[in-house]
Design an enzyme around this catalytic site. Structure first.
Site, PDB file in Angstrom:
ATOM      1  CD  GLU A   1      34.048  99.599 -41.029  1.00 30.48           C
ATOM      2  OE1 GLU A   1      33.761  98.523 -41.157  1.00 30.48           O
ATOM      3  OE2 GLU A   1      34.198 100.437 -40.033  1.00 30.48           O
TER       4      GLU A   1
ATOM      5  CG  ASP B   1      30.472 102.377 -40.365  1.00 27.59           C
ATOM      6  OD1 ASP B   1      31.592 101.745 -40.225  1.00 27.59           O
ATOM      7  OD2 ASP B   1      30.243 102.867 -39.396  1.00 27.59           O
TER       8      ASP B   1
ATOM      9  CG  HIS C   1      28.233 100.006 -38.315  1.00 29.11           C
ATOM     10  ND1 HIS C   1      27.719  98.835 -37.639  1.00 29.11           N
ATOM     11  CD2 HIS C   1      29.503  99.712 -37.956  1.00 29.11           C
ATOM     12  CE1 HIS C   1      28.577  98.032 -37.477  1.00 29.11           C
ATOM     13  NE2 HIS C   1      29.924  98.474 -37.493  1.00 29.11           N
TER      14      HIS C   1
ATOM     15  CD  GLU D   1      34.524 104.494 -38.450  1.00 27.62           C
ATOM     16  OE1 GLU D   1      34.506 103.319 -38.820  1.00 27.62           O
ATOM     17  OE2 GLU D   1      33.770 104.685 -37.461  1.00 27.62           O
TER      18      GLU D   1
ATOM     19  CG  HIS E   1      33.592 104.636 -33.607  1.00 28.45           C
ATOM     20  ND1 HIS E   1      32.610 103.943 -32.966  1.00 28.45           N
ATOM     21  CD2 HIS E   1      34.159 103.778 -34.653  1.00 28.45           C
ATOM     22  CE1 HIS E   1      32.661 102.838 -33.493  1.00 28.45           C
ATOM     23  NE2 HIS E   1      33.413 102.889 -34.610  1.00 28.45           N
TER      24      HIS E   1
END
Length: 242
Positions: free
Chosen positions: A109, A37, A50, A35, A8
Site C-alpha cells: 500500500e 504500508d 502505516h 499486506e 494485514h
C-alpha cells in the site's frame, strides 16, 4: 479457487504491525501473502509503516518524513506488542528479502494520501526489479493517482484500488482505469449487484480488515479472492475447512 489469506501488516493481532517479526509470524501461520504500508524517510528510503507519524507504534515521536533511516532504526517499534523487545522499522527491501524465499504475495500500500512523497513510485518499481519480485507484488493505495503511476513505470504492474465509503459504479470506475482489483472495506460488499459487477468486469476482490470468524466464513462462501486480516491463523483454518 479458494480464498487467499493476506496478513494485514503481518500477523498484527499477535506481533508489532509492519515489522519483520509480524511478517515472519504471518508466514508461519499459513498466510498466502502479506499486506504492508510504505512511506519515504527523510533520506528517501522506502520504509514500512502505516501512520505518517511514529507515535502510535514506537517509543519515538514525530513524522516519518522528518527522520533518516538511520534515525528511525534507533526507535523500538513495539508499542502495540511490548513483548517484542527489539522490533525495528524495516525497509521494504528487508521485507522482500525475508518473504521472497517463502513465495508469499505482497500487497504494497503506497501511503500517499496525505504526503505525495515525490518519486516513491519510481523507487518502488526499481526495488521490485532489483529484488526480482516481479509477479509477487500488487500495488494499492487510497491515492489512485499513485496506483496508476505504477503502470507508467511497468505496464504489467498489478494494481488494486483501495476505498472505504462507497460511490457510484465502483466496478465500472476501476475497470475504466484498467485496475486488476478492488480493495474495499468489508461493509462495501453489501451493495446490490456489487459482487456480480466485479466478476463481470474480471476484477479481483481483496477485502479488509476482517477478523470476525462470521465474516471470514461469509467471504469464503462468496469466493472472495483474498481476505486481509490481522489474524491469519484464524482465517487459514476457516479457508481450509470451508
Amino acid at each position: 479457487m479458494k480464498s487467499k489469506v493476506w496478513a494485514h501488516r503481518g500477523a498484527s493481532a499477535y506481533a508489532p504491525e509492519n515489522t519483520l517479526e509480524a511478517f515472519r509470524l504471518g508466514a508461519e501461520q499459513g498466510a498466502d501473502g502479506v499486506e504492508l504500508d510504505v512511506q519515504l524517510s527523510k533520506d528517501g528510503q522506502l520504509v514500512v509503516i502505516h501512520d505518517e507519524t511514529i507515535d502510535r507504534v514506537s517509543d519515538g515521536h514525530g513524522y516519518v518524513r522528518d527522520y533518516t533511516l538511520e534515525e528511525l532504526k534507533k526507535f523500538v517499534f513495539n508499542k502495540t506488542h511490548p513483548e517484542y523487545a527489539d522490533a525495528r522499522i524495516p525497509t521494504l527491501g528487508e521485507v522482500y528479502d525475508l518473504l521472497k524465499p517463502l513465495g508469499l504475495e505482497i500487497n504494497v500500500e503506497i501511503k500517499t494520501g496525505i504526503y505525495f512523497y515525490p518519486g516513491i513510485e519510481e523507487k518502488l518499481y526499481l526495488l521490485e526489479k532489483e529484488k526480482g519480485m516481479q509477479g509477487k507484488i500488487i500495488y494499492s493505495s487510497f491515492n489512485h493517482y499513485s496506483v496508476m503511476k505504477m503502470r507508467e513505470y511497468d505496464p504489467a504492474a498489478r494494481t488494486g484500488l483501495l476505498y472505504a465509503d462507497g460511490f457510484q459504479d465502483v466496478p465500472g470506475y476501476a475497470a475504466g482505469l484498467g485496475a486488476d482489483a478492488l480493495h474495499p472495506v468489508l461493509y462495501n460488499l453489501q451493495y446490490d449487484g456489487f459482487l456480480e459487477a466485479c466478476r463481470e468486469k474480471n476484477l479481483l476482490l481483496h477485502v479488509w480488515t476482517v477478523d470476525d470468524e462470521k465474516y471470514m466464513k461469509l467471504l469464503v462462501k462468496e469466493g472472495i479472492d483474498a481476505i486481509i486480516t490481522n489474524k491469519p491463523d484464524v482465517a487459514r483454518k476457516i479457508v481450509d475447512n470451508t
